[in-house]
Design an enzyme around this catalytic site. Structure first.
Site, PDB file in Angstrom:
ATOM      1  N   PHE A 188      22.898  13.640  -0.377  1.00  0.00           N
ATOM      2  CA  PHE A 188      21.869  12.433   0.023  1.00  0.00           C
ATOM      3  C   PHE A 188      22.115  11.326  -1.365  1.00  0.00           C
ATOM      4  O   PHE A 188      22.333  11.873  -2.618  1.00  0.00           O
ATOM      5  CB  PHE A 188      20.428  13.183  -0.673  1.00  0.00           C
ATOM      6  CG  PHE A 188      19.221  12.358  -0.259  1.00  0.00           C
ATOM      7  CD1 PHE A 188      18.707  12.364   1.060  1.00  0.00           C
ATOM      8  CD2 PHE A 188      18.885  11.582  -1.102  1.00  0.00           C
ATOM      9  CE1 PHE A 188      17.542  11.657   1.338  1.00  0.00           C
ATOM     10  CE2 PHE A 188      17.259  10.706  -0.754  1.00  0.00           C
ATOM     11  CZ  PHE A 188      16.987  10.973   0.352  1.00  0.00           C
ATOM     12  N   ASP A 191      20.716  20.808  -6.503  1.00  0.00           N
ATOM     13  CA  ASP A 191      19.499  19.957  -5.930  1.00  0.00           C
ATOM     14  C   ASP A 191      19.105  20.822  -4.604  1.00  0.00           C
ATOM     15  O   ASP A 191      19.809  21.328  -3.597  1.00  0.00           O
ATOM     16  CB  ASP A 191      19.958  18.573  -5.400  1.00  0.00           C
ATOM     17  CG  ASP A 191      18.821  17.717  -4.575  1.00  0.00           C
ATOM     18  OD1 ASP A 191      17.891  18.408  -4.239  1.00  0.00           O
ATOM     19  OD2 ASP A 191      18.848  16.587  -4.830  1.00  0.00           O
ATOM     20  N   TYR A 223       7.674  17.618  -1.003  1.00  0.00           N
ATOM     21  CA  TYR A 223       6.985  16.979   0.071  1.00  0.00           C
ATOM     22  C   TYR A 223       7.778  17.467   1.321  1.00  0.00           C
ATOM     23  O   TYR A 223       7.511  16.958   2.450  1.00  0.00           O
ATOM     24  CB  TYR A 223       7.030  15.640   0.005  1.00  0.00           C
ATOM     25  CG  TYR A 223       8.247  14.872  -0.354  1.00  0.00           C
ATOM     26  CD1 TYR A 223       9.179  14.476   0.914  1.00  0.00           C
ATOM     27  CD2 TYR A 223       8.346  14.448  -1.686  1.00  0.00           C
ATOM     28  CE1 TYR A 223      10.530  13.660   0.422  1.00  0.00           C
ATOM     29  CE2 TYR A 223       9.572  14.024  -1.813  1.00  0.00           C
ATOM     30  CZ  TYR A 223      10.699  13.700  -0.940  1.00  0.00           C
ATOM     31  OH  TYR A 223      11.857  12.719  -1.309  1.00  0.00           O
ATOM     32  N   LYS A 224       8.906  18.051   1.340  1.00  0.00           N
ATOM     33  CA  LYS A 224       9.483  18.367   2.688  1.00  0.00           C
ATOM     34  C   LYS A 224       9.089  19.658   3.024  1.00  0.00           C
ATOM     35  O   LYS A 224       8.033  19.876   3.489  1.00  0.00           O
ATOM     36  CB  LYS A 224      11.253  18.419   2.181  1.00  0.00           C
ATOM     37  CG  LYS A 224      11.712  17.065   1.935  1.00  0.00           C
ATOM     38  CD  LYS A 224      13.124  16.802   1.392  1.00  0.00           C
ATOM     39  CE  LYS A 224      13.431  15.455   1.327  1.00  0.00           C
ATOM     40  NZ  LYS A 224      14.858  15.243   0.873  1.00  0.00           N
ATOM     41  N   ARG A 267      18.909  14.769  13.493  1.00  0.00           N
ATOM     42  CA  ARG A 267      18.288  15.807  12.915  1.00  0.00           C
ATOM     43  C   ARG A 267      16.842  16.658  13.330  1.00  0.00           C
ATOM     44  O   ARG A 267      16.008  15.819  13.472  1.00  0.00           O
ATOM     45  CB  ARG A 267      17.974  15.808  11.311  1.00  0.00           C
ATOM     46  CG  ARG A 267      19.022  15.163  10.527  1.00  0.00           C
ATOM     47  CD  ARG A 267      18.970  15.349   9.143  1.00  0.00           C
ATOM     48  NE  ARG A 267      17.749  14.617   8.898  1.00  0.00           N
ATOM     49  CZ  ARG A 267      17.477  14.311   7.583  1.00  0.00           C
ATOM     50  NH1 ARG A 267      18.032  15.072   6.493  1.00  0.00           N
ATOM     51  NH2 ARG A 267      15.948  13.919   7.172  1.00  0.00           N
TER      52      ARG A 267
HETATM   53  C1  LIG Z   1      14.986  14.064  -0.055  1.00  0.00           C
HETATM   54  C2  LIG Z   1      16.142  14.139  -1.205  1.00  0.00           C
HETATM   55  C3  LIG Z   1      16.117  13.471  -2.479  1.00  0.00           C
HETATM   56  C4  LIG Z   1      14.654  12.633  -2.709  1.00  0.00           C
HETATM   57  O1  LIG Z   1      14.753  12.018  -3.872  1.00  0.00           O
HETATM   58  P1  LIG Z   1      13.277  11.508  -4.443  1.00  0.00           P
HETATM   59  O2  LIG Z   1      13.932  10.927  -5.940  1.00  0.00           O
HETATM   60  O3  LIG Z   1      12.599  12.514  -4.779  1.00  0.00           O
HETATM   61  O4  LIG Z   1      12.840  10.649  -3.628  1.00  0.00           O
HETATM   62  C5  LIG Z   1      16.963  13.566  -3.160  1.00  0.00           C
HETATM   63  N1  LIG Z   1      18.094  14.490  -2.971  1.00  0.00           N
HETATM   64  C6  LIG Z   1      18.216  15.047  -1.822  1.00  0.00           C
HETATM   65  C7  LIG Z   1      19.145  16.084  -1.757  1.00  0.00           C
HETATM   66  C8  LIG Z   1      17.120  15.051  -0.767  1.00  0.00           C
HETATM   67  O5  LIG Z   1      17.346  15.622   0.437  1.00  0.00           O
END
Ligand SMILES: *Cc1c(COP(=O)(O)O)cnc(C)c1O
Length: 414
Positions: free
Chosen positions: A130, A199, A224-225, A373
């Site tokens: 990400f 992460d 939030y996921k 997805r």
């Molecule tokens: C959703 C996600 C994020 C989101 O980061 P925020 O700073 O909380 O918006 C970060 N890393 C991964 C791997 C994600 O899937």
């Protein structure tokens, strides 16, 4: 629609629902009628209890005013961290819920690099992760003088650890859904004298995690996921109890001070997990998240995993032949190496297929380039939902419904 073309009958799927130990959780979510929600990997559904919790907090603000901070608002980051800890295999006092993943990675990078005086200064980010994880590592390196490197996707991590101080890795890749072995990888990184920040954005609430048992020292993730905390609910940050008193995190704010209300001129870091707080948080969004985490305390994660795998397998079994016939590439990993999603690629029509599904009430999501997805959230999806969603997918692809030009127009958020 009693049978789809693959021969998976609706009655066989309904029997799975009857024997599902998690079936009762669905009633505790407020899902809109007529929607099949396969996007809980991006934004989880709303627990019914969240609404009252937020309402109560609004009333508390109205009636108690500033006294609310002493009535649970100020302690929320660690109270919620302790509620979340068992879901990710952490102990009390090892998790705080604060800020977002991006900021939490920055804090941990500074905390870890700040402990090192030697030569090793490189920060390694995972290619194909990400993007924010790499962006913030680059930003950190610009101001800290550390060197930033990317780990090429699908390469051997062991060959890229020379001179590396810290590597940021996702346990489950957000695109492919590929699951890393957290124990073996942590051991490998430590053996090379480096640290790893895990992460858990796509694994927390999706599968059992044993942070302590895996030897992990640092981790972040969002709520939030799969954890259903609500849009913008704060992220979590984990530091193993043996590593909490090793210096400063760089976003040194008053809430992470050893005595926030002493109003000292100089910063003195708290010697526990609250050190990783920065400043004032929203009591309102924490209320929604607390309602969700209270529900998670009842959940058996082994049952979540079993149902998650069974649901993604069912979805693929219902669609098996269609991918080949329509030029869709199924990049979903084998079930033992899968998070809780199915990943399909169609660079030409992927976006429009997802839009056509959304128009039918089947919500999945789309990520460039060409990736569709579909996330499987065992608490509020039934096997029948999955079967119906697959049926819609088949109809959209076979009818050519996605060719409608309106379905090819992009919105700001995809
Ligand atoms: C959703 C996600 C994020 C989101 O980061 P925020 O700073 O909380 O918006 C970060 N890393 C991964 C791997 C994600 O899937």
């Amino acid at each position: 629609m009693s049978k789809n073309q693959n021969g998976v009958s609706l009655t066989s799927v309904q029997a799975l629902d009857q024997n599902d130990p998690l079936a009762n959780f669905k009633r505790r979510f407020a899902l809109p009628k007529g929607v099949l929600y396969l996007d809980g990997n991006s934004l989880g559904a709303q627990p019914i209890a969240a609404k009252k919790a937020v309402d109560d907090t609004l009333d508390q603000w109205r009636d108690e005013l500033i006294k609310g901070w002493n009535q649970g608002w100020f302690d929320a980051p660690e109270r919620l961290g302790n509620l979340l800890a068992p879901v990710i295999g952490a102990r009390r006092g090892e998790v705080t819920v604060t800020d977002n993943i991006t900021l939490n990675i920055f804090k941990l990078l500074g905390y870890i690099i700040g402990q090192r005086q030697g030569e090793r200064k490189a920060v390694l980010s995972e290619g194909g992760n990400f993007p924010t994880d790499g962006y913030i590592a680059q930003g950190f390196c610009r101001i800290s003088g550390a060197e930033h490197r990317f780990l090429p996707e699908n390469s051997d991590l062991a060959e890229h650890l020379d001179g590396v101080a810290v590597v940021v890795l996702s346990q489950v890749n957000y695109r492919t859904g590929k699951l890393r072995d957290i124990t073996a990888t942590t051991r490998l990184v430590h053996a090379h004298g480096a640290e790893v920040i895990w992460d858990l954005a796509h694994s927390a609430g999706a599968l059992p995690i044993d942070l302590n048992g895996s030897g992990a020292r640092y981790a972040v993730g969002c709520t939030y996921k799969y954890l259903n905390g609500g849009p913008g609910s704060p992220a979590f940050l984990y530091v193993h109890s043996n590593y909490q008193d090793q210096g400063w995190q760089p976003l040194s704010g008053w809430h992470g001070h050893a005595s926030p209300f002493a109003f000292d001129a100089d910063y003195i870091p708290a010697n526990d997990i609250s050190h990783f707080r920065t400043g004032t948080h929203s009591a309102i969004i924490y209320a929604a998240l607390e309602a969700s985490l209270t529900l998670w305390a009842e959940v058996d994660m082994a049952a979540v995993r079993a149902k998650s795998v069974a649901m993604s397998e069912l979805f693929l079994a219902c669609l098996g032949d269609i991918f080949h016939r329509h030029g869709i590439e199924d990049i979903t990993p084998a079930s033992s190496q899968r998070g809780s999603q199915v990943s399909l690629i169609d660079t030409q029509n992927g976006y429009a297929i997802v839009q056509a599904l959304i128009a039918r009430g089947v919500i999945g999501d789309y990520r460039e380039p060409g990736l569709m997805r579909f996330g499987f959230t065992p608490l509020y999806l039934s096997f029948e939902d999955v079967w119906l969603a697959a049926q819609h997918f088949r109809e959209v692809v076979e009818s050519g419904e996605y060719r409608d030009p309106q379905l090819h127009v992009r919105g700001a958020v995809t």
